[in-house]
Design an enzyme around this catalytic site. Structure first.
Site, mmCIF file in Angstrom:
data_model
loop_
_atom_site.group_PDB
_atom_site.id
_atom_site.type_symbol
_atom_site.label_atom_id
_atom_site.label_comp_id
_atom_site.label_asym_id
_atom_site.label_seq_id
_atom_site.Cartn_x
_atom_site.Cartn_y
_atom_site.Cartn_z
ATOM 1 C CG ASP A 62 -0.349 -0.055 2.527
ATOM 2 O OD1 ASP A 62 0.893 -0.075 2.617
ATOM 3 O OD2 ASP A 62 -1.096 -0.080 3.528
ATOM 4 C CB SER A 63 4.573 1.723 -0.130
ATOM 5 O OG SER A 63 4.779 0.559 -0.915
ATOM 6 C CG ASP A 101 0.432 -4.104 2.159
ATOM 7 O OD1 ASP A 101 0.539 -4.935 3.082
ATOM 8 O OD2 ASP A 101 1.246 -3.185 1.983
ATOM 9 C CE LYS A 103 3.058 -5.778 4.006
ATOM 10 N NZ LYS A 103 2.577 -4.768 5.004
ATOM 11 C CD GLU A 112 0.630 -1.431 8.219
ATOM 12 O OE1 GLU A 112 0.193 -0.693 9.136
ATOM 13 O OE2 GLU A 112 1.149 -0.990 7.179
ATOM 14 C CD GLU A 138 8.010 -0.231 7.678
ATOM 15 O OE1 GLU A 138 8.216 0.852 7.084
ATOM 16 O OE2 GLU A 138 7.006 -0.934 7.456
#
EC number: 2.1.2.11
Length: 276
Positions: A44-45, A83, A112, A114, A180
Site C-alpha cells: 500500500d506504499s 497488502d 499481508k 499490519e 519494520e
C-alpha cells in the site's frame, strides 16, 4: 515456475536469506520476473510512490486489487503478496471479504496485514479459511498518525511489545512476518525466537529476508533516500537525462530519423494524392 510459500520455508530452514521487493504494475513486475528476486509485495506504499499521497491511508481495496492484478499479469516466477489497506482490518468480516477479493480478483498468493496481538484472531480466521497471511509488526505505516515515522522498540517495554506481537502473529498461523524500523539487535533476537521467516526493512541484517521499495533501491526519487534503503542504481537521474536528450533531438530535428518511420514509394503517394 512460481515461488511458493513452501519453497520459501525450505530456503528459510536451510538458512538461506531471500529478497523481496515491491512492485506496482505490469512493467515493474516484468523486470522482477527477469531477476532472481523470489518475492513481490504489492504494497500500500503505492499510495505515496505511485498516487502521490503523503501516507498509505487513502489507498482502497479496489486500488490494491487493480495494482495486484497488473503485477500478477507481469510476473510468473515470484510469489506475490498483496497488502490489506488501512481500515479493513478494523472489522473482521470486512477484512475477510477484502482478502478474498484480493486473492480472487487480484490473483496474489498471500495477503499481508499490519498489527500483532490486536489482529491475531483475524489472522487465525483468515488462515482457517485458506488465506495465507504475512504479518507486519514494529513500525506500521497505517498507524503513522499514532506512531509517527520513527524506530519502534528502543525501550524495554516497547521491545517486549514488538516481540509479543511477532509471537502472536506466528501463533495465529502467519507464514512470515515483516519487521519494520526496529533496532537491529531486537530484530535479530525476534528472528531467533520465531520459527517462521522474518523479513526486515530498517531492521538490520539479522532477519531471514529483506524487503525494499522499488523506487528506493532504483534511485527514482532524488530528494528522498530513507536510511534503511540502499540506492543500488540512480535511475532517476538517468531517466531525466534520457528525457532531456529526447526533447533536444526533437528540437534539433535529429529525431525521428529515417529508421524510425515507415516509407512508401513515390508513385503510390502520387496516385493517392491525385485520388483526393
Amino acid at each position: 515456475m512460481r515461488t511458493t510459500i513452501q519453497s520459501i520455508r525450505t530456503a528459510y530452514e536451510a538458512g538461506e536469506r531471500f529478497a523481496m521487493v515491491t512492485a506496482y504494475d505490469y512493467t515493474s513486475a516484468q523486470f522482477v520476473d527477469r531477476s532472481s528476486v523470489p518475492l513481490i509485495l504489492v504494497g500500500d506504499s503505492l499510495g505515496m510512490v505511485v498516487q502521490g499521497n503523503d501516507s498509505t491511508l487513502p489507498v482502497t481495496v479496489d486500488d490494491m486489487i487493480y495494482h495486484t492484478r497488473m503485477v500478477v499479469r507481469g510476473n510468473s516466477n515470484a510469489l506475490v503478496v498483496g497488502d490489506l489497506p488501512f481500515g479493513v482490518t478494523a472489522i473482521d468480516d470486512d477484512a475477510v471479504r477484502a482478502a478474498v477479493r484480493l486473492m480472487q480478483q487480484g490473483g496474489c498468493q498471500s495477503v499481508k496485514l499490519e498489527g500483532g496481538t490486536s489482529v491475531a484472531a483475524l489472522i487465525r480466521r483468515l488462515v482457517d479459511v485458506g488465506i495465507p497471511v504475512m504479518g507486519h509488526v514494529g513500525f506500521t505505516p497505517q498507524s503513522v498518525h499514532a506512531l509517527g515515522t520513527r524506530v519502534q522498540g528502543r525501550d524495554e517495554a516497547n521491545a517486549r511489545r514488538i516481540l509479543e506481537d511477532a509471537l502472536a502473529v506466528q501463533e495465529a498461523g502467519a507464514w512470515a512476518v515483516v519487521l519494520e524500523l526496529v533496532p537491529a539487535e531486537l530484530a535479530a533476537a525476534i528472528t531467533e525466537r520465531l520459527s517462521i521467516p522474518t523479513i526486515g526493512i530498517g531492521a538490520g541484517a539479522g532477519c531471514s529476508g529483506q524487503v525494499q521499495v522499488w523506487h528506493d533501491l532504483l534511485g527514482l526519487y532524488e530528494d528522498f533516500v530513507p536510511r534503511h534503503a540502499r540506492r543500488f542504481r540512480s535511475l532517476g537521474a538517468e531517466t531525466v537525462a534520457a528525457l532531456d536528450e529526447y526533447a533536444a533531438a526533437v528540437s534539433d530535428g535529429s529525431f525521428p530519423g529515417p529508421e524510425n518511420a515507415s516509407t512508401m514509394d513515390a508513385a503510390t503517394l502520387a496516385r493517392a494524392l491525385d485520388d483526393e
